[in-house]
Motif scaffolding. Structure first.
Motif, PDB file in Angstrom:
ATOM      1  N   LEU A  45      71.900 -24.879  -1.302  1.00  0.00           N
ATOM      2  CA  LEU A  45      71.872 -26.286  -0.924  1.00  0.00           C
ATOM      3  C   LEU A  45      73.000 -26.623   0.047  1.00  0.00           C
ATOM      4  O   LEU A  45      72.824 -27.411   0.973  1.00  0.00           O
ATOM      5  CB  LEU A  45      71.956 -27.167  -2.167  1.00  0.00           C
ATOM      6  CG  LEU A  45      70.713 -27.160  -3.054  1.00  0.00           C
ATOM      7  CD1 LEU A  45      70.976 -27.955  -4.322  1.00  0.00           C
ATOM      8  CD2 LEU A  45      69.521 -27.704  -2.308  1.00  0.00           C
ATOM      9  N   TYR A  46      74.153 -26.023  -0.144  1.00  0.00           N
ATOM     10  CA  TYR A  46      75.279 -26.242   0.762  1.00  0.00           C
ATOM     11  C   TYR A  46      74.967 -25.703   2.157  1.00  0.00           C
ATOM     12  O   TYR A  46      75.215 -26.353   3.171  1.00  0.00           O
ATOM     13  CB  TYR A  46      76.537 -25.582   0.193  1.00  0.00           C
ATOM     14  CG  TYR A  46      77.701 -25.590   1.141  1.00  0.00           C
ATOM     15  CD1 TYR A  46      78.404 -26.765   1.401  1.00  0.00           C
ATOM     16  CD2 TYR A  46      78.094 -24.430   1.797  1.00  0.00           C
ATOM     17  CE1 TYR A  46      79.470 -26.776   2.283  1.00  0.00           C
ATOM     18  CE2 TYR A  46      79.157 -24.429   2.676  1.00  0.00           C
ATOM     19  CZ  TYR A  46      79.840 -25.601   2.919  1.00  0.00           C
ATOM     20  OH  TYR A  46      80.893 -25.612   3.800  1.00  0.00           O
ATOM     21  N   LYS A  47      74.418 -24.489   2.208  1.00  0.00           N
ATOM     22  CA  LYS A  47      74.112 -23.868   3.491  1.00  0.00           C
ATOM     23  C   LYS A  47      72.898 -24.503   4.167  1.00  0.00           C
ATOM     24  O   LYS A  47      72.680 -24.300   5.361  1.00  0.00           O
ATOM     25  CB  LYS A  47      73.874 -22.365   3.325  1.00  0.00           C
ATOM     26  CG  LYS A  47      75.112 -21.580   2.937  1.00  0.00           C
ATOM     27  CD  LYS A  47      76.186 -21.697   3.970  1.00  0.00           C
ATOM     28  CE  LYS A  47      75.937 -20.749   5.099  1.00  0.00           C
ATOM     29  NZ  LYS A  47      76.987 -20.745   6.115  1.00  0.00           N
ATOM     30  N   LEU A  48      72.117 -25.253   3.415  1.00  0.00           N
ATOM     31  CA  LEU A  48      70.943 -25.895   3.985  1.00  0.00           C
ATOM     32  C   LEU A  48      71.344 -26.887   5.076  1.00  0.00           C
ATOM     33  O   LEU A  48      70.645 -27.031   6.081  1.00  0.00           O
ATOM     34  CB  LEU A  48      70.156 -26.606   2.889  1.00  0.00           C
ATOM     35  CG  LEU A  48      68.797 -27.182   3.260  1.00  0.00           C
ATOM     36  CD1 LEU A  48      67.881 -26.057   3.729  1.00  0.00           C
ATOM     37  CD2 LEU A  48      68.203 -27.885   2.069  1.00  0.00           C
ATOM     38  N   SER A  50      73.986 -26.623   7.052  1.00  0.00           N
ATOM     39  CA  SER A  50      74.542 -25.964   8.243  1.00  0.00           C
ATOM     40  C   SER A  50      73.798 -24.686   8.597  1.00  0.00           C
ATOM     41  O   SER A  50      74.401 -23.701   8.981  1.00  0.00           O
ATOM     42  CB  SER A  50      76.018 -25.656   7.998  1.00  0.00           C
ATOM     43  OG  SER A  50      76.138 -24.755   6.918  1.00  0.00           O
ATOM     44  N   ARG A  51      72.488 -24.712   8.460  1.00  0.00           N
ATOM     45  CA  ARG A  51      71.719 -23.489   8.732  1.00  0.00           C
ATOM     46  C   ARG A  51      71.456 -23.288  10.211  1.00  0.00           C
ATOM     47  O   ARG A  51      70.919 -22.263  10.621  1.00  0.00           O
ATOM     48  CB  ARG A  51      70.423 -23.484   7.947  1.00  0.00           C
ATOM     49  CG  ARG A  51      69.466 -24.566   8.295  1.00  0.00           C
ATOM     50  CD  ARG A  51      68.268 -24.541   7.363  1.00  0.00           C
ATOM     51  NE  ARG A  51      67.597 -25.819   7.383  1.00  0.00           N
ATOM     52  CZ  ARG A  51      66.542 -26.086   8.110  1.00  0.00           C
ATOM     53  NH1 ARG A  51      66.032 -25.154   8.875  1.00  0.00           N
ATOM     54  NH2 ARG A  51      65.994 -27.268   8.084  1.00  0.00           N
ATOM     55  N   SER A  57      61.752 -21.807   6.180  1.00  0.00           N
ATOM     56  CA  SER A  57      61.099 -20.780   5.370  1.00  0.00           C
ATOM     57  C   SER A  57      61.956 -19.518   5.272  1.00  0.00           C
ATOM     58  O   SER A  57      62.039 -18.900   4.206  1.00  0.00           O
ATOM     59  CB  SER A  57      59.724 -20.440   5.932  1.00  0.00           C
ATOM     60  OG  SER A  57      59.845 -19.934   7.246  1.00  0.00           O
ATOM     61  N   VAL A  58      62.617 -19.137   6.345  1.00  0.00           N
ATOM     62  CA  VAL A  58      63.478 -17.953   6.327  1.00  0.00           C
ATOM     63  C   VAL A  58      64.682 -18.203   5.416  1.00  0.00           C
ATOM     64  O   VAL A  58      65.070 -17.337   4.631  1.00  0.00           O
ATOM     65  CB  VAL A  58      63.934 -17.588   7.761  1.00  0.00           C
ATOM     66  CG1 VAL A  58      64.962 -16.480   7.741  1.00  0.00           C
ATOM     67  CG2 VAL A  58      62.740 -17.199   8.601  1.00  0.00           C
TER      68      VAL A  58
END
Length: 93
Positions: A45-48, A50-51, A57-58
């Motif tokens: 959720l944190y990296k979502l 700053s992706r 999907s990846v």
């Protein structure tokens, strides 16, 4: 004719905290797997945010694989721990 049965209701009298502690003593790697799974979800959720330009999907596939890795690893360690307790560390009568 008596319908009295000697059924112990001690397992029903247990509250959730005591039951969790008892189960953690029986299988110590299960709570570790649960904590790792929660950490992977929190990290995902944190990296979502700053992706970058990575597709959703990846990103979700990578998080699913990481979570499965930790859960399967914990299950394998728990199985090894159970086998150790049952076969090698068995107290002698």
């Amino acid at each position: 004719m008596s319908t009295h049965t000697d059924v112990s209701l001690s397992s029903y009298d247990e509250d959730q905290g005591c039951k969790l502690i008892r189960k953690a003593r029986e299988a110590p790697f299960v709570p570790i797997a649960m904590a790792r799974f929660a950490a992977i979800v929190a990290y995902g959720l944190y990296k979502l945010k700053s992706r970058g330009n990575t597709k959703m999907s990846v990103h979700l596939i990578h998080m699913r694989v990481a979570a499965q890795h930790f859960v399967v690893g914990a299950m394998t360690l728990d199985m090894g721990h159970s086998m150790y307790k049952e076969f090698w560390a068995k107290p002698k009568p």
